[in-house]
Design a protein around this motif. Structure first.
Motif, PDB file in Angstrom:
ATOM      1  N   GLU A 157       6.376   7.753 -87.157  1.00  0.00           N
ATOM      2  CA  GLU A 157       7.049   6.273 -87.339  1.00  0.00           C
ATOM      3  C   GLU A 157       7.202   5.547 -86.417  1.00  0.00           C
ATOM      4  O   GLU A 157       7.439   4.260 -86.702  1.00  0.00           O
ATOM      5  N   GLY A 158       6.865   5.849 -85.259  1.00  0.00           N
ATOM      6  CA  GLY A 158       6.999   4.924 -84.273  1.00  0.00           C
ATOM      7  C   GLY A 158       5.704   4.246 -83.820  1.00  0.00           C
ATOM      8  O   GLY A 158       5.674   3.179 -82.931  1.00  0.00           O
ATOM      9  N   MET A 159       4.595   4.413 -84.802  1.00  0.00           N
ATOM     10  CA  MET A 159       3.297   4.105 -84.327  1.00  0.00           C
ATOM     11  C   MET A 159       3.082   2.651 -84.770  1.00  0.00           C
ATOM     12  O   MET A 159       3.291   2.213 -85.954  1.00  0.00           O
ATOM     13  N   LEU A 160       2.374   1.779 -83.980  1.00  0.00           N
ATOM     14  CA  LEU A 160       1.889   0.512 -84.362  1.00  0.00           C
ATOM     15  C   LEU A 160       0.442   0.282 -84.163  1.00  0.00           C
ATOM     16  O   LEU A 160      -0.127   0.663 -83.156  1.00  0.00           O
ATOM     17  N   ARG A 161      -0.386  -0.517 -84.846  1.00  0.00           N
ATOM     18  CA  ARG A 161      -1.796  -0.719 -84.595  1.00  0.00           C
ATOM     19  C   ARG A 161      -1.764  -2.176 -84.315  1.00  0.00           C
ATOM     20  O   ARG A 161      -1.428  -3.132 -85.320  1.00  0.00           O
ATOM     21  N   LEU A 162      -2.592  -2.690 -83.387  1.00  0.00           N
ATOM     22  CA  LEU A 162      -2.776  -4.200 -83.302  1.00  0.00           C
ATOM     23  C   LEU A 162      -4.408  -4.496 -83.550  1.00  0.00           C
ATOM     24  O   LEU A 162      -5.132  -3.494 -82.895  1.00  0.00           O
ATOM     25  N   VAL A 214      -6.145  -1.462 -80.735  1.00  0.00           N
ATOM     26  CA  VAL A 214      -5.203  -0.817 -79.858  1.00  0.00           C
ATOM     27  C   VAL A 214      -4.015  -0.322 -80.616  1.00  0.00           C
ATOM     28  O   VAL A 214      -3.321  -1.018 -81.098  1.00  0.00           O
ATOM     29  N   THR A 215      -3.714   1.144 -80.467  1.00  0.00           N
ATOM     30  CA  THR A 215      -2.878   1.548 -81.043  1.00  0.00           C
ATOM     31  C   THR A 215      -1.500   2.313 -80.188  1.00  0.00           C
ATOM     32  O   THR A 215      -2.071   2.763 -79.249  1.00  0.00           O
ATOM     33  N   PHE A 216      -0.223   2.036 -80.510  1.00  0.00           N
ATOM     34  CA  PHE A 216       0.554   2.484 -79.527  1.00  0.00           C
ATOM     35  C   PHE A 216       1.770   3.105 -80.209  1.00  0.00           C
ATOM     36  O   PHE A 216       2.100   2.657 -81.362  1.00  0.00           O
ATOM     37  N   ASP A 217       2.768   3.522 -79.362  1.00  0.00           N
ATOM     38  CA  ASP A 217       3.918   4.221 -80.056  1.00  0.00           C
ATOM     39  C   ASP A 217       5.182   3.792 -79.294  1.00  0.00           C
ATOM     40  O   ASP A 217       5.202   3.904 -78.254  1.00  0.00           O
ATOM     41  N   ASN A 256      -9.079   5.337 -87.645  1.00  0.00           N
ATOM     42  CA  ASN A 256      -8.028   4.599 -87.982  1.00  0.00           C
ATOM     43  C   ASN A 256      -6.829   5.360 -88.496  1.00  0.00           C
ATOM     44  O   ASN A 256      -6.734   6.159 -89.270  1.00  0.00           O
ATOM     45  N   PRO A 257      -5.616   5.483 -87.489  1.00  0.00           N
ATOM     46  CA  PRO A 257      -5.403   4.385 -86.453  1.00  0.00           C
ATOM     47  C   PRO A 257      -5.285   4.806 -85.065  1.00  0.00           C
ATOM     48  O   PRO A 257      -5.274   4.234 -84.238  1.00  0.00           O
ATOM     49  N   LEU A 258      -5.576   6.277 -84.984  1.00  0.00           N
ATOM     50  CA  LEU A 258      -5.740   6.863 -83.527  1.00  0.00           C
ATOM     51  C   LEU A 258      -6.758   6.669 -82.602  1.00  0.00           C
ATOM     52  O   LEU A 258      -6.692   7.140 -81.525  1.00  0.00           O
ATOM     53  N   VAL A 285     -10.041 -13.539 -86.692  1.00  0.00           N
ATOM     54  CA  VAL A 285      -9.826 -14.319 -85.518  1.00  0.00           C
ATOM     55  C   VAL A 285      -8.308 -14.387 -85.022  1.00  0.00           C
ATOM     56  O   VAL A 285      -8.000 -14.685 -83.925  1.00  0.00           O
ATOM     57  N   GLU A 286      -7.243 -14.004 -85.888  1.00  0.00           N
ATOM     58  CA  GLU A 286      -5.992 -14.055 -85.666  1.00  0.00           C
ATOM     59  C   GLU A 286      -5.669 -12.650 -85.557  1.00  0.00           C
ATOM     60  O   GLU A 286      -6.079 -11.538 -86.128  1.00  0.00           O
ATOM     61  N   SER A 287      -4.529 -12.098 -84.424  1.00  0.00           N
ATOM     62  CA  SER A 287      -4.073 -11.155 -84.184  1.00  0.00           C
ATOM     63  C   SER A 287      -3.071 -10.870 -85.246  1.00  0.00           C
ATOM     64  O   SER A 287      -2.223 -11.291 -85.529  1.00  0.00           O
ATOM     65  N   LEU A 288      -3.314  -9.023 -85.559  1.00  0.00           N
ATOM     66  CA  LEU A 288      -2.449  -8.800 -86.424  1.00  0.00           C
ATOM     67  C   LEU A 288      -1.768  -7.595 -85.803  1.00  0.00           C
ATOM     68  O   LEU A 288      -2.227  -6.804 -85.072  1.00  0.00           O
ATOM     69  N   ILE A 289      -0.426  -7.170 -86.436  1.00  0.00           N
ATOM     70  CA  ILE A 289       0.144  -5.933 -86.019  1.00  0.00           C
ATOM     71  C   ILE A 289       0.725  -5.160 -87.257  1.00  0.00           C
ATOM     72  O   ILE A 289       1.121  -5.930 -88.341  1.00  0.00           O
ATOM     73  N   SER A 290       0.227  -4.037 -87.486  1.00  0.00           N
ATOM     74  CA  SER A 290       0.778  -3.232 -88.616  1.00  0.00           C
ATOM     75  C   SER A 290       1.228  -1.929 -88.353  1.00  0.00           C
ATOM     76  O   SER A 290       1.076  -1.227 -87.264  1.00  0.00           O
TER      77      SER A 290
END
Length: 384
Positions: free
Chosen positions: A355-360, A299-302, A147-149, A328-333
């Motif tokens: 700083e540009g990373m987001l985790r779905l 899924v994590t992305f930058d 988490n989160p890579l 069951v709902e999608s989240l972004i952090s």
């Protein structure tokens, strides 16, 4: 009795076991205390902190799904981590943990080291050289996928190396769930979960779970959970058991959505990096294919900068900006300011958290809606 497959066991856990009224769904036992038949003659249950019938059904179900000898349900995922650490690590013992572990776990490890209760060593378990540096370890703590890579650890090799060094192995299996991965099969001694996540699956219960490979260790950890007072409540256990019945269905839908989203991310010009074990370009893709039944639903992305992050999340309709995962709902952090905010910047940077990373966390919505919503957000990020 015919051996049932995991999906069937998850659905059938506790079904049709009520001796009083033959209820198909097991009742929730809210009583805090249970009558003794006489002095010195308690029944199976006496006080709900120690044991509760509803909690027992859930613990047994999770243990069966993980292939363990016994389980403990706790009040939160961190309660499961705490009870496991105190139960397995000797005073002043050495804990070797993944350098990119969940921020809450790192915070606990760090606090216990600062107060002299353990010695903490951080390691990159995707580097084979880490397996040669386990001498003196008492406990090895793994997260895979991390988490989160979403780094994937070779469980069989790491467990063998840890045992050769005289250490026990604990695996945080929250990100995968037993529907996708069962670490005890690869030699782990204990598995922990934030049951808040995939096991419950509906973002309405906070709970944890511990599963041990042997009855002796399971009983020891149950003793610690009771002594610390961190066992879970009956109603939370009832709701988590209800969620567990759809685990395999939810994971199948969420993993399909993760694959669809990953395909978008690798093709969009706003994205500088994608971390997802299902991609052939992931460094541990082959290992994940061998070790897991699927690739998970995270899924994590930058997108490069915090400005791009802000532009992306502002206006999303199918993803809630929130911590947690597995519903069951999608989240972004945004890990740097949310799940891993407790880590000092230099440790976050060392773990690869930017700083540009987001985790779905992908839920079970229609994939076309998720892809369209995310594409719109990526277009905004590109213009930021």
């Amino acid at each position: 009795m015919t051996e049932q497959r995991p999906r069937t066991r998850a659905v059938r856990a506790g079904i049709n076991i009520d001796p009083a009224h033959s209820a198909v769904v097991p009742p929730v036992f809210l009583s805090t205390t249970y009558a003794f038949s006489g002095i010195g003659r308690p029944g199976e249950y006496d006080y709900s902190r120690s044991a509760n019938p509803t909690r027992s059904v859930l613990a047994s179900a999770v243990a069966q799904l993980e292939g363990g000898a016994g389980g403990v349900i706790t009040a939160s995922g961190m309660a499961a981590v705490t009870a496991t650490l105190l139960g397995l690590l000797p005073p002043g013992g050495t804990l070797v943990a993944a350098f990119d572990a969940y921020g809450g776990s790192w915070r606990l490890f760090d606090a216990l080291e600062r107060t002299g209760r353990l010695v903490l060593r951080l390691a990159d378990f995707t580097d084979p050289r880490a397996l040669d540096d386990l001498a003196g370890a008492d406990l090895v703590w793994l997260e895979t996928p991390s988490n989160p890579l979403l780094r994937v650890t070779d469980l069989a090799a790491t467990c063998a190396a840890a045992h050769a060094a005289g250490a026990r192995v604990v695996v945080d299996n929250t990100f995968a769930s037993p529907a996708v991965q069962r670490p005890l099969e690869f030699g782990a001694d204990v598995v922990v979960h934030s049951a808040t996540k995939y096991l419950n699956g509906h973002s309405d219960v906070v709970a944890g779970a511990i599963v041990a490979g042997t009855r002796e260790v399971a009983d020891e950890l149950a003793w610690w959970a009771n002594t610390l007072g961190v066992t879970g409540g009956a109603l939370d256990s009832y709701l988590a058991l209800r969620g567990l019945r759809t685990l395999h269905l939810r994971m199948a839908a969420a993993q399909a959505n993760a694959a669809a989203v990953a395909d978008l991310l690798v093709s969009h010009p706003a994205v500088t990096a994608v971390h997802y074990p299902g991609l052939p370009t992931h460094p541990q893709h082959a290992l994940a294919t061998r070790q897991m039944d699927g690739y998970g639903a995270i899924v994590t992305f930058d997108v490069g900068t915090e400005a791009a992050v802000r532009a992306l999340v502002d206006g999303m309709e199918c993803f809630c900006l929130a911590e947690s995962l597995g519903g069951v709902e999608s989240l972004i952090s945004h890990p740097a300011t949310m799940t891993h905010a407790a880590m000092p910047p230099e440790l976050r940077a060392g773990a690869g958290i930017t700083e540009g990373m987001l985790r779905l966390s992908l839920g079970v919505e229609d994939p076309a809606d998720l892809v369209a919503d995310l594409r719109n957000g990526l277009d905004r990020a590109l213009d930021a």
